[in-house]
Design an enzyme around this catalytic site. Structure first.
Site, PDB file in Angstrom:
ATOM      1  CG  ASP A  27      -1.623   1.261   1.487  1.00  0.00           C
ATOM      2  OD1 ASP A  27      -1.816   2.020   0.522  1.00  0.00           O
ATOM      3  OD2 ASP A  27      -2.012   1.513   2.650  1.00  0.00           O
ATOM      4  CG  ASN A  29      -3.059   5.212  -1.367  1.00  0.00           C
ATOM      5  OD1 ASN A  29      -3.119   4.201  -0.662  1.00  0.00           O
ATOM      6  ND2 ASN A  29      -3.934   5.469  -2.318  1.00  0.00           N
ATOM      7  CG  ASP A  31      -5.958   3.046   0.379  1.00  0.00           C
ATOM      8  OD1 ASP A  31      -5.026   2.220   0.501  1.00  0.00           O
ATOM      9  OD2 ASP A  31      -6.557   3.225  -0.701  1.00  0.00           O
ATOM     10  CG  ASP A  35      -1.319   1.594  -3.848  1.00  0.00           C
ATOM     11  OD1 ASP A  35      -0.121   1.461  -4.174  1.00  0.00           O
ATOM     12  OD2 ASP A  35      -1.678   2.168  -2.794  1.00  0.00           O
ATOM     13  CG  ASP A 104      -7.184 -12.911 -13.023  1.00  0.00           C
ATOM     14  OD1 ASP A 104      -8.031 -13.487 -13.723  1.00  0.00           O
ATOM     15  OD2 ASP A 104      -6.796 -13.337 -11.919  1.00  0.00           O
ATOM     16  CG  ASP A 208     -12.223 -15.834 -13.016  1.00  0.00           C
ATOM     17  OD1 ASP A 208     -11.530 -16.148 -12.041  1.00  0.00           O
ATOM     18  OD2 ASP A 208     -13.477 -15.735 -12.970  1.00  0.00           O
ATOM     19  CD  GLU A 274     -10.469 -20.346 -11.782  1.00  0.00           C
ATOM     20  OE1 GLU A 274     -10.494 -20.503 -10.558  1.00  0.00           O
ATOM     21  OE2 GLU A 274     -11.245 -19.580 -12.373  1.00  0.00           O
ATOM     22  CG  HIS A 335      -6.896 -15.637  -5.823  1.00  0.00           C
ATOM     23  ND1 HIS A 335      -6.331 -16.305  -6.890  1.00  0.00           N
ATOM     24  CD2 HIS A 335      -8.165 -15.374  -6.176  1.00  0.00           C
ATOM     25  CE1 HIS A 335      -7.218 -16.420  -7.856  1.00  0.00           C
ATOM     26  NE2 HIS A 335      -8.344 -15.858  -7.445  1.00  0.00           N
ATOM     27  CG  ASP A 336      -9.862 -18.764  -5.638  1.00  0.00           C
ATOM     28  OD1 ASP A 336     -10.256 -17.676  -5.183  1.00  0.00           O
ATOM     29  OD2 ASP A 336      -9.835 -19.021  -6.859  1.00  0.00           O
TER      30      ASP A 336
HETATM   31  C1  NOJ Z   1     -12.244 -17.860  -9.757  1.00  0.00           C
HETATM   32  C2  NOJ Z   1     -11.358 -16.900  -9.016  1.00  0.00           C
HETATM   33  O1  NOJ Z   1     -10.111 -17.498  -8.798  1.00  0.00           O
HETATM   34  C3  NOJ Z   1     -12.089 -16.554  -7.740  1.00  0.00           C
HETATM   35  O2  NOJ Z   1     -11.282 -15.814  -6.864  1.00  0.00           O
HETATM   36  C4  NOJ Z   1     -13.335 -15.780  -8.108  1.00  0.00           C
HETATM   37  O3  NOJ Z   1     -14.073 -15.521  -6.936  1.00  0.00           O
HETATM   38  C5  NOJ Z   1     -14.211 -16.581  -9.082  1.00  0.00           C
HETATM   39  N1  NOJ Z   1     -13.444 -17.180 -10.128  1.00  0.00           N
HETATM   40  C6  NOJ Z   1     -15.257 -15.711  -9.704  1.00  0.00           C
HETATM   41  O4  NOJ Z   1     -14.715 -14.912 -10.687  1.00  0.00           O
END
Ligand code: NOJ
Length: 566
Positions: A27, A29, A31, A35, A104, A208, A274, A335-336
């Site tokens: 970050d 700035n 907040d 960024d 992405d 995605d 993906e 990230h999932d």
């Molecule tokens: C897959 C992404 O990796 C995930 O983070 C997202 O919530 C869903 N697709 C919906 O776009």
């Protein structure tokens, strides 16, 4: 074409990709939200680490309900991240460092706040109506969803809209309506969006939910199945087989069309999709003549046990399915899903060995931000969750029950319902807020507690740290044609225990065939191997100060991984 007439290997085949979740990286700035300027300030770090390609989770304008995976303008940047000028600066700064920029791209759905959807839902005869997938409910009353189709997350994916008494389809959540690619205007617009970014200089796309682009044109019900939970071996889940909603033949054709859009541009660009499912299904996305996506994630690796036998089985299947000219992807965190190190009980030695495998196997490795410093999952309470998926479950079942189920999920299944756990801020130093944002700012998610020991600052000064280990392996990979472009073959390990894995990577170069031999010890015990090679030397080891070559023996410490060559 190279001077000897052979086609040159495109750059992406030997690249290493690093995923940044922009909200959590740096970050600039105050907040509390990462960024683009923050990212720019860390490019030297990334270059020094030795990664070349950076994939940015979505940075487009968005209501941020799903933190960018809900886009409301594909040609603008989220103001909390910066402006189009900052993005152009980032691309330029990266290219000046010979780094590649991967965007992405969420083609499957938009945000429900996208002006297209706002128009589309306004009336049945709006010109944008057909940009999304609208249907009447089931007769006679029209008050039941049009088909039995489940979305990938939460049961039936049809959502009723009282304004026009119809239902819209969404493969993810109600806030992310699916675009209708059977409408040629939609396809043309999205292909143009892809071109818009290619002209700005982006080097590739992560796509995605790309397996959900088309659904059955006749809207037939999906067949039933006995299977409730997802598996890597079968597509059926939630008691149905998604034959009409995932991996549609038109979706596979779409991959080739998208590829021709990318191939309009030079130098070569690439796409990674993906897609979840068994390996033969994943392979279809790459096209029968390698004319589809360039790469596809192999999520089977996320859950593979860190055992010689399990890794060997997976690699054998992958090598069989993704033979040259196809390349596998090696990914262990994102990230999932639960961070790999937390699946490995937080062990740094195991995480180092996992990395040694990832960076020496044939294929393109994807590293998730923080993985290189051994950053762990945070066990955040679900009642304070910001993740839209967790929030949906909480709304349905209450936070008490979701917390209980999540505790079990984390310990038993090594997964978390709350994706906030794997998205906490990057740990730059041991100071306030781990150096992610100013001490006075409040980071958008709490910092993972182990940041005082696991951070860039501290680990950069320690040769034995996981960060230094990553740097050594990334450098070795970059310098060795065998490692970054060679073939793959398992080697016979003689009398050595089954916990040892040995393989050779070989590449033909102008200077003859170059070979690298990888030895990985998946155990708490030391392992001895008879050395039959003359003048062998160690290129790299997970241990900074080990001396594995001892006369006619090679000695590996517990969980040590080495690469040797003649
Ligand atoms: C897959 C992404 O990796 C995930 O983070 C997202 O919530 C869903 N697709 C919906 O776009």
């Amino acid at each position: 074409m190279a001077s000897d007439g052979k086609a040159e290997r495109p750059w992406w085949k030997k690249t290493v990709v690093y995923q940044i979740y922009p909200r959590s990286f740096c970050d600039s700035n105050g907040d509390g939200i990462g960024d683009l300027d923050g990212i720019i300030s860390k490019l030297d770090y990334l270059q020094d680490l030795g990664v070349e390609t950076i994939w940015f989770s979505p940075i487009f304008k968005s209501p941020q309900k799903d933190f960018g995976y809900d886009i409301s303008d594909y040609r603008d940047i989220a103001p909390e991240y910066g402006t189009m000028q900052t993005c152009e600066k980032l691309i330029k700064e990266m290219h000046e460092r010979d780094m590649k920029f991967v965007l992405d791209m969420v083609l499957n759905h938009t945000s429900d706040q996208h002006p297209w959807f706002i128009e589309s839902r306004s009336s049945k005869d709006n010109p944008k109506r057909d940009w999304y997938i609208w249907r009447d409910g089931k007769k006679p009353l029209g008050k039941a969803p049009p088909t039995n189709w489940n979305a990938v997350t939460t049961g039936n994916g049809w959502h009723y809209d009282p304004a026009t008494d119809q239902w819209y389809w969404s493969q993810f959540l109600d806030i992310q309506p699916d675009l209708n690619y059977r409408n040629p205007d939609v396809k043309a617009e999205m292909f143009d969006t892809v071109r818009f970014w290619l002209k700005k200089g982006v080097d590739g796309f992560r796509l995605d939910m790309i397996s959900s682009i088309y659904e059955d044109a006749e809207f037939r019900d999906n067949p039933r199945s006995w299977r409730l939970l997802p598996s890597d071996k079968e597509m059926a889940v939630l008691f149905q087989k998604p034959v009409y909603t995932l991996d549609h033949p038109d979706t596979l054709t779409f991959m080739k069309e998208l590829r021709s859009v990318l191939d309009e541009f030079s130098p070569p660009r690439f796409m990674v999709g993906e897609v979840s499912g068994p390996l033969p299904i994943l392979k279809k996305y790459l096209g029968d003549k390698a004319d589809g996506l360039n790469l596809v994630f192999i999520f089977q690796a996320l859950r593979v046990g860190l055992e010689a036998e399990d890794i060997k089985e997976l690699v054998s299947d992958v090598e069989k399915t993704f033979r040259e000219p196809y390349d596998p992807v090696w990914v262990f965190s994102n990230h999932d899903r639960m961070r790999r190190i937390s699946r490995l009980g937080g062990s740094l030695e195991k995480a180092k060995l996992n990395m040694a495998f990832q960076l020496t196997a044939r294929g393109v490795p994807f590293i998730y931000y923080g993985e290189e410093i051994g950053m762990e999952q945070h066990r955040l309470p679900v009642k304070r969750s910001l993740d839209v998926v967790a929030l949906r479950f909480i709304k349905k079942f209450g936070s008490g029950l979701v917390q209980l189920v999540n505790n079990i999920a984390r310990s038993v299944a090594k997964e978390s319902i709350n994706r906030d756990d794997c998205r906490t801020p990057m740990q730059w130093n041991a100071g306030e807020n781990a150096g992610f944002c100013l001490p006075a700012a409040t980071p958008w998610l709490p910092i993972t507690p182990s940041y005082k020991e696991r951070n860039v600052d501290l680990e950069s000064k320690d040769l034995n740290s996981i960060l230094s280990c990553y740097k050594r392996f990334l450098k070795a990979r970059q310098e060795s044609p065998a490692l970054n472009a060679g073939s793959f073959e398992f080697l016979d390990k003689g009398n050595a225990p089954d916990t040892l894995l040995m393989y050779a990577r070989r590449a033909a170069t102008d200077d003859g065939v170059k070979e690298a031999i990888v030895m990985l010890n998946f155990s708490d015990e030391k392992v001895k191997v008879i050395n039959t090679l003359d003048e062998v030397k160690v290129i790299v080891s997970t241990r900074a100060e080990s001396e594995p070559i001892q006369g006619n023996r090679i000695l590996l410490n517990p969980w040590e991984g080495i690469v040797i060559t003649k």
